[in-house]
Design an enzyme around this catalytic site. Structure first.
Site, PDB file in Angstrom:
ATOM      1  N   ASP A 165      56.626  44.948   2.181  1.00 39.66           N
ATOM      2  CA  ASP A 165      57.346  43.885   3.477  1.00 39.66           C
ATOM      3  C   ASP A 165      56.215  42.748   3.470  1.00 39.66           C
ATOM      4  O   ASP A 165      55.076  42.926   3.176  1.00 39.66           O
ATOM      5  CB  ASP A 165      57.587  44.193   4.592  1.00 39.66           C
ATOM      6  N   SER A 189      44.693  45.995  17.981  1.00 39.49           N
ATOM      7  CA  SER A 189      44.906  44.826  18.576  1.00 39.49           C
ATOM      8  C   SER A 189      43.495  44.280  19.515  1.00 39.49           C
ATOM      9  O   SER A 189      43.246  44.922  20.338  1.00 39.49           O
ATOM     10  CB  SER A 189      45.898  44.541  19.297  1.00 39.49           C
ATOM     11  N   ARG A 215      60.534  46.395   9.346  1.00 38.10           N
ATOM     12  CA  ARG A 215      60.355  46.225   8.176  1.00 38.10           C
ATOM     13  C   ARG A 215      59.310  47.380   7.395  1.00 38.10           C
ATOM     14  O   ARG A 215      59.442  47.720   6.306  1.00 38.10           O
ATOM     15  CB  ARG A 215      60.025  44.964   7.690  1.00 38.10           C
ATOM     16  N   ASP A 216      58.156  47.628   8.371  1.00 37.60           N
ATOM     17  CA  ASP A 216      57.276  48.506   7.977  1.00 37.60           C
ATOM     18  C   ASP A 216      57.829  49.803   7.391  1.00 37.60           C
ATOM     19  O   ASP A 216      57.588  50.660   6.474  1.00 37.60           O
ATOM     20  CB  ASP A 216      55.996  48.638   8.824  1.00 37.60           C
ATOM     21  N   SER A 231      51.360  46.185  17.519  1.00 34.67           N
ATOM     22  CA  SER A 231      51.380  45.264  18.527  1.00 34.67           C
ATOM     23  C   SER A 231      51.834  43.644  18.025  1.00 34.67           C
ATOM     24  O   SER A 231      51.751  43.251  16.892  1.00 34.67           O
ATOM     25  CB  SER A 231      49.638  45.137  18.890  1.00 34.67           C
ATOM     26  N   HIS A 232      52.501  43.058  19.132  1.00 34.40           N
ATOM     27  CA  HIS A 232      52.735  41.631  18.850  1.00 34.40           C
ATOM     28  C   HIS A 232      52.207  41.080  20.183  1.00 34.40           C
ATOM     29  O   HIS A 232      53.129  40.298  20.535  1.00 34.40           O
ATOM     30  CB  HIS A 232      54.042  41.212  18.358  1.00 34.40           C
ATOM     31  N   ASN A 233      50.899  40.920  20.630  1.00 33.28           N
ATOM     32  CA  ASN A 233      50.691  40.735  21.887  1.00 33.28           C
ATOM     33  C   ASN A 233      50.382  39.187  22.236  1.00 33.28           C
ATOM     34  O   ASN A 233      51.234  38.550  22.823  1.00 33.28           O
ATOM     35  CB  ASN A 233      49.287  41.379  22.235  1.00 33.28           C
ATOM     36  N   HIS A 234      49.764  38.493  21.197  1.00 29.84           N
ATOM     37  CA  HIS A 234      49.029  37.107  21.436  1.00 29.84           C
ATOM     38  C   HIS A 234      50.621  36.313  21.036  1.00 29.84           C
ATOM     39  O   HIS A 234      50.966  35.493  22.007  1.00 29.84           O
ATOM     40  CB  HIS A 234      48.283  36.793  20.530  1.00 29.84           C
ATOM     41  N   ASN A 238      47.498  50.981  14.586  1.00 30.43           N
ATOM     42  CA  ASN A 238      47.319  49.385  14.527  1.00 30.43           C
ATOM     43  C   ASN A 238      46.298  48.907  15.699  1.00 30.43           C
ATOM     44  O   ASN A 238      46.199  49.767  16.683  1.00 30.43           O
ATOM     45  CB  ASN A 238      48.556  48.480  15.017  1.00 30.43           C
ATOM     46  N   HIS A 266      42.671  40.867  11.947  1.00 31.38           N
ATOM     47  CA  HIS A 266      44.168  41.380  12.128  1.00 31.38           C
ATOM     48  C   HIS A 266      44.399  42.114  10.709  1.00 31.38           C
ATOM     49  O   HIS A 266      44.998  43.085  10.734  1.00 31.38           O
ATOM     50  CB  HIS A 266      45.116  40.298  12.212  1.00 31.38           C
TER      51      HIS A 266
HETATM   52  N1  LIG Z   1      44.519  52.549  15.076  1.00 35.64           N
HETATM   53  C1  LIG Z   1      44.641  53.052  13.992  1.00 35.64           C
HETATM   54  N2  LIG Z   1      44.936  54.227  13.614  1.00 35.64           N
HETATM   55  C2  LIG Z   1      45.358  54.860  12.400  1.00 35.64           C
HETATM   56  N3  LIG Z   1      45.240  53.886  11.312  1.00 35.64           N
HETATM   57  C3  LIG Z   1      45.444  52.659  11.659  1.00 35.64           C
HETATM   58  C4  LIG Z   1      44.951  52.099  12.851  1.00 35.64           C
HETATM   59  N4  LIG Z   1      45.001  50.819  12.623  1.00 35.64           N
HETATM   60  C5  LIG Z   1      45.486  50.696  11.547  1.00 35.64           C
HETATM   61  N5  LIG Z   1      45.774  51.734  10.842  1.00 35.64           N
HETATM   62  C6  LIG Z   1      46.122  51.841   9.403  1.00 35.64           C
HETATM   63  O1  LIG Z   1      45.675  50.765   8.648  1.00 35.64           O
HETATM   64  C7  LIG Z   1      46.747  50.468   7.583  1.00 35.64           C
HETATM   65  C8  LIG Z   1      46.432  48.945   7.394  1.00 35.64           C
HETATM   66  O2  LIG Z   1      47.080  48.447   8.803  1.00 35.64           O
HETATM   67  P1  LIG Z   1      47.982  47.090   8.789  1.00 35.64           P
HETATM   68  O3  LIG Z   1      47.225  46.237   7.824  1.00 35.64           O
HETATM   69  O4  LIG Z   1      48.318  46.817   9.925  1.00 35.64           O
HETATM   70  O5  LIG Z   1      49.265  47.659   7.851  1.00 35.64           O
HETATM   71  P2  LIG Z   1      50.417  46.464   7.781  1.00 35.64           P
HETATM   72  O6  LIG Z   1      50.018  45.401   7.346  1.00 35.64           O
HETATM   73  O7  LIG Z   1      51.367  47.097   6.956  1.00 35.64           O
HETATM   74  O8  LIG Z   1      50.930  46.373   9.400  1.00 35.64           O
HETATM   75  C9  LIG Z   1      47.785  50.885   7.886  1.00 35.64           C
HETATM   76  O9  LIG Z   1      47.953  52.173   7.072  1.00 35.64           O
HETATM   77  C10 LIG Z   1      47.511  51.566   9.512  1.00 35.64           C
HETATM   78  O10 LIG Z   1      48.414  52.544   9.687  1.00 35.64           O
HETATM   79 MG   LIG Z   2      53.214  46.469   6.236  1.00 35.28          MG
END
Ligand SMILES: Nc1ncnc2c1ncn2[C@@H]1O[C@H](COP(=O)(O)OP(=O)(O)O)[C@@H](O)[C@H]1O
Ligand SMILES: [Mg+2]
Lengths: 741, 223, 81, 81
Positions: free
Chosen positions: A278, A548, A125-126, A103-106, A546, A55
């Site tokens: 955040d 998932s 928050r993001d 996503s917040h699926n699980h 994101n 994740h």
């Molecule tokens: N499917 C995707 N397409 C483009 N960028 C992604 C994708 N999945 C994750 N990212 C990017 O990877 C980085 C790390 O994501 P993440 O760890 O989920 O950030 P956060 O913890 O702030 O939600 C972020 O900049 C996010 O936008």
């Molecule tokens: Mg973040």
């Protein structure tokens, strides 16, 4: 448990550590030992294990996601790209807009209300973290069969959670999706999108720079919420491990978040922070290591100063806690007094927990003893990377070879067929759900459900606005993930353009089964390739997103569901085109050609057929169509995209929107004309006097134009088939109340 | 003319209320819950939202905010005071208006355009409406069901203090379809639906809400 | 006729924003007695006739299935006189 | 340390849609014991030291002022062991 410190770790290299229970593989554990030159302390182990989880580290997806960078189209609009909490685009007039989907699926399957609520809280928050005021949310959702008992548990809870949190924050909900398919039973998808706006000079980044600057934690106190949740909840399939491993659920407090938003915005307005992050998944482990890693690397934190809700938490647990509604800021010493004052005004708990140092290590102490001493990049950004094997699954050839055998109603049967289609859960009216969401708050909502896209005004004087649509067509992605991704992208862009907004940028949430299944991994790889190629061709940068994984029960994975969000800008929201007409005597035209595209259609789904070949995306044609829509905007009384349910659905939705019927004449085979889902089509309504102008435009952009009818009357009449608006409306409106009321 | 709009922690529609005040031609003054100074305003609006998260009961905690002491004092001596949604709940909790607002009968938060009739067009906030005007403005709340005992209900009806009533199907189980009420003097009005979200049909279902705010100007000038 | 009471409370480790809000409001009103406040639900269930052990077991089952969410809540069942 | 419990219920004449919804859901799940269900709130207040009558009176005052709305609700205060 006795305190494990770095000093003890150095002295006891052979002590056994529960890395496997924390989800780390043996080679990952060995790498941690290599990085540190010793065994990790238990706190360090906790940090690495959550940050190196699927994740947080994107270890299975990273090698694919990098295509979004490699194939990125040139874009003048992109101010902040992938890698930050959310991407930022320039929308003109000095405004910058940030948006992201997560996503917040699980968690939403385990505790629907709280899972969905904290999903909204997290994505908001993001957006806030970027320096922006959040201005709207959207919520693409997927559920198991509508009539399944568990759906009756999961759906109302998720909907109430999204409303309960979003409404309390004062964020209008301007769109989303609700679709049902049995593969989502046990794996509901709760994706949440938030959009925010700021001035260009207000953009904030997650970096800790300037030795001597203070590390400040503010917001809710830290409790035992979701400890280990990030690695276990988000990265493991249910069933295999049983309930014993279920960590506690996070409970959200939207009131605290609302106050945190206002407090943060006041802090931003006075330019009091150097960097900000955040606390979401992996809590303080993530925030401290990412902030330090984003800066020069040095940071010292006294973990025992963190205010606790539960005083019995151990340092490891504090590092892993996912308590909601917390933020971490880097503040210059000269500005801290004012920072604290603003927090006091809003009654927000605030604590200085450390400072930026000039070294390159993240050092965390517990009552003076060093419990973490790590190079922060190795935690935050240099986690493991997997080249997981992938190969085309066997079902693809089988499904693509299948010849569909669907009923093709004739004129005498078409009325009943349309009523049945429109009352099916996937097509039926969703206001049972959307009436639980506030769409008026903030007073800037121009469009929300059931319009093609959500639209909000961002400047009351100049009438500048943005529009967003999220789309996924999982049945097409199932048949052909490469084309499916492109088609979803095209659909989202089209949904913005029908209202008159120019597509600018893309976010995405990629929902898949287990990456350890080479077939699922192939679906994922093909999806990313398709989306990256599509974005390059359409000139739309991916700003973030994101992933998932592990949305599967046993061997059965969900349909590959890439949810694509496209954001566009509209110079004057007053000129936007609604999805339907408000008067009789208007001509209806179809833009685009219709072929027999039934594979993956709602008509096929209703008849329980999944096979065939998905349509191919023709993005050049899609771009011409978008240009036509934007150039002709002034001619349109209404414009509505064709997607699930084809022309039958589009016409039904248009006549029911304002209760004004239409007389339609179709020359093609009726069932094909009405139920096929050939992409790239739009119904537009124009005053008859504008027909020549529209024809000229269709020639200029080489888009096939067909007049299909006129508006008026109390029925939807197709050739000689008459469907009264009352009967159609009753069927359309009653499905959800009957299922969930 | 100055109209104060109070912001409590968790207020959401304060900005919208201020916008409506300005659209009506008055000056909007922001008032802070923790500050008992009313900044010499001529009238006060308690806006919608989830003050204190609507925890415990809606409005129950806000009622004790320092600003409310001053608001109650001025309102008791005739200052026009409008409570919208959460503001209405605060007015009931403060006992400036009788009854209480309880959980919607359908148990869901409900957001939709709602038809209401203006049943009393002589209050400080409704004198700009025609008699029995029918208007369409947003309704959005989870706890909007107006409840009171029989004696109170008889009194409210008898004294013409039902200011607005829902038309059509009862959306939330309110007694006698009550959407808004006033005090005996007519300067204090509580309203569940949101006129401030209906001052412009671009963002609201109509512009029918504006007369609530222009009424105030008329009543103040007439004083 | 008898009344069975089911009390449902959030588990101690689960955040209770409502209780917290009440706990914060009390001292502002001059009530300083509370060290902490938790807020839960109380169900009063009226049944016909005597309460049997089998019936109480049935109520417990209902509490577990519907009245409480065992993921985040605990409950107690008792007869009220 | 002791726990004081305040139970707050809607007055019988006030509509209780939540209790009604629970009452309607129970038989759908096969639970047929309930003649009627009312839903209220339960507050658990932790205090330091012994409970004195004066303190109980103070809690009652807080219940009347804040925890319950006397227009629609009734409450009881008691010490829990
Ligand atoms: N499917 C995707 N397409 C483009 N960028 C992604 C994708 N999945 C994750 N990212 C990017 O990877 C980085 C790390 O994501 P993440 O760890 O989920 O950030 P956060 O913890 O702030 O939600 C972020 O900049 C996010 O936008
Ligand atoms: Mg973040």
């Amino acid at each position: 448990m006795a305190l494990d410190t770095v000093a003890i770790a150095e002295k006891t290299p052979n002590q056994e550590q529960p890395f496997a229970a924390l989800g780390l593989k043996n080679d990952e554990y060995q790498r941690i030992r290599e990085i540190l030159g010793r065994r990790p302390s238990s706190s360090e182990l906790a940090m690495y294990s959550v940050m190196w989880s699927e994740h947080c580290s994107y270890k299975s997806s990273k090698v694919h996601l990098k295509q979004f960078g490699e194939k990125a189209p040139h874009s003048d609009a992109l101010l902040v790209g992938i890698g930050e909490n959310a991407g930022v685009v320039d929308v003109g007039q000095g405004y910058a807009v940030t948006f992201k989907i997560e996503s917040h699926n699980h968690p939403s399957f385990i505790e629907p209300y709280q899972g969905a609520a904290t999903g909204i809280g997290g994505i908001v928050r993001d957006i806030l973290t970027m320096g922006a005021r959040p201005i709207a949310v959207m919520d693409p959702l997927r559920f198991g069969r509508a009539d399944a008992p568990d759906t009756r548990r999961v759906l109302p809870g998720i909907v109430a959670g999204i409303g309960g949190y979003g409404n309390c924050l004062g964020l209008p909900n301007i769109g989303g999706e609700i679709l049902f398919d049995e593969t989502y039973a046990g794996n509901p998808l709760v994706n949440a999108l938030c959009v925010g706006v700021m001035r260009h000079d207000q953009i904030k980044l997650a970096k800790a720079s300037g030795p001597g600057n203070l590390v400040v934690l503010f917001g809710a106190k830290t409790g035992g919420d979701g400890i280990g949740g990030v690695s276990v909840l988000a990265s493991e399939t249910f069933g295999s491990t049983g309930p014993a491993k279920r960590p506690s659920v996070q409970v959200g407090d939207p009131f605290t978040e609302k106050v945190l938003i206002e407090c943060s915005l006041e802090i931003f307005a006075e330019d009091l922070v150097v960097g900000i992050q955040d606390l979401g998944g992996a809590g303080l482990s993530c925030a401290t290591s990412e902030l330090a890693s984003g800066g020069s690397g040095g940071m010292q934190v006294a973990l025992d100063t963190v205010p606790l809700r539960d005083p019995s938490l151990s340092p490891e647990e504090i590092l892993m806690s996912e308590s909601q509604e917390r933020m971490c800021a880097i503040v210059e010493p000269g500005k801290i007094a004012r920072f604290l004052e603003i927090c006091k005004k809003w009654d927000v708990t605030v604590t200085v927990i450390g400072e930026v140092t000039d070294g390159d290590r993240l050092i965390i102490t517990w009552h003076g003893e060093v419990i973490v001493d790590v190079p922060p990049r190795t935690v935050a950004h240099e986690g493991p990377v997997y080249n997981r094997p992938f190969s085309e699954p066997a079902y693809i050839a089988r499904a693509n070879a299948q010849v569909l055998d669907l009923p093709m109603p004739d004129e005498s049967e078409i009325a009943a067929a349309i009523v049945k289609l429109m009352s099916s859960p996937n097509m039926a009216d969703k206001s049972w759900v959307t009436s639980q969401f506030d769409k008026y708050v903030q007073g800037n909502t121009i469009q929300s459900q059931p319009e093609d896209s959500g639209m909000v005004r961002i400047d009351e004087k100049t009438h500048l606005g943005v529009a967003i649509s999220t789309d996924a067509n999982a049945p097409w992605s199932y048949l052909n993930p490469y084309e499916g991704a492109k088609l979803a992208l095209a659909e989202a862009a089209r949904n913005i353009a029908t209202a008159g907004a120019k597509p600018l940028a893309v976010t995405n949430c990629l929902n898949f089964g287990s990456p350890e299944d080479p077939g699922v991994m192939w679906q994922f790889a093909e999806t990313v390739r398709g989306l990256a190629d599509g974005c390059l061709e359409m000139g739309l940068p991916v700003t973030g997103g994101n992933v998932s994984f592990y949305n599967q029960t046993g061997d059965v994975a969900i349909l590959p569901t890439p949810v694509i969000g496209v954001l566009g800008v509209i110079q004057d929201v007053r000129s936007r085109t609604p999805m339907s007409f408000d008067r009789a005597g208007i001509d209806l035209y179809l833009l685009g050609e219709t072929f027999a595209d039934f594979a993956g259609s709602q008509w096929a789904y209703m008849h329980e057929q999944r096979g065939g070949q998905s349509p191919q995306a023709d993005l050049q044609r899609e771009m011409r169509l978008i240009e036509l829509l934007l150039e002709c905007q002034k001619l349109f009384v209404a414009a509505h995209d064709l997607s699930q349910g084809g022309l039958a659905a589009t016409l039904s939705e248009m006549v029911l929107r304002n209760g004004i019927g239409a007389q339609i004449q179709l020359t093609q085979d009726l069932a094909t004309a009405l139920f096929s889902e050939t992409p790239g089509r739009v119904v537009v309504a124009i005053d008859p006097k504008n027909s020549v102008a529209l024809q000229e435009m269709s020639q200029k952009y080489q888009i096939v134009l067909t007049k299909i009818g006129v508006t008026g009357g109390e029925s939807l009449t197709i050739n000689n088939a008459v469907i009264s608006l009352t009967a159609l409306g009753d069927a359309f409106m009653s499905t959800f109340p009957k299922l969930f009321g | 003319m100055k109209v104060g709009v109070v912001t409590f922690p968790g207020s959401l529609d304060d900005h919208d209320a201020a916008r409506a005040v300005v659209a009506a031609g008055a000056q909007a003054i922001s008032l802070w819950h923790a500050d008992s100074d009313l900044k010499q305003v001529d009238a006060v609006i308690l806006p919608g939202g989830f003050s204190y998260g609507d925890y415990l009961r809606c409005g129950a905690i806000s009622r004790f905010a320092p600003v409310m002491g001053s608001v109650i004092e001025r309102a008791n001596s005739g200052m026009p005071l409008l409570g919208i949604c959460n503001g209405f709940q605060i007015l009931c909790e403060s006992h400036l208006l009788p009854g209480a607002l309880t959980r919607n009968e359908g148990l869901h938060f409900l957001c939709k355009p709602q038809k209401i009739s203006i049943e009393n067009n002589s209050t400080a906030w409704t004198n700009g409406f025609a008699e029995n005007a029918q208007i369409l403005i947003p309704l959005k709340n989870g706890e909007g069901s107006f409840q009171c005992d029989d004696a109170t209900l008889t009194q409210l009806e008898g004294e013409g203090r039902v200011v607005a009533r829902y038309l059509g199907v009862n959306p939330n189980g309110s007694r006698n379809l009550i959407a808004g009420i006033s005090n005996a003097r007519g300067n204090i009005v509580g309203l569940m639906p949101h006129p401030e979200h209906a001052i412009d049909s671009l963002t609201g279902p109509s512009a029918d809400g504006l007369p609530f705010f222009t009424s105030l100007l008329t009543s103040m000038v007439g004083r | 006729m008898a009344t069975i009471v089911v009390d449902v409370m959030l588990k101690p480790e689960i955040l209770d924003p409502q209780g917290q809000a009440v706990g914060a409001a009390l001292p502002r009103l001059g009530f300083t007695f509370a060290k902490s406040v938790r807020q839960g639900k109380r169900f009063e269930i009226e049944i016909d006739g005597e309460v049997t052990p089998a019936q109480l077991a049935e109520v417990s089952k209902a509490a577990e299935t519907l009245l409480a969410n065992p993921v985040i809540e605990t409950f107690t069942v008792r007869v009220e006189n």
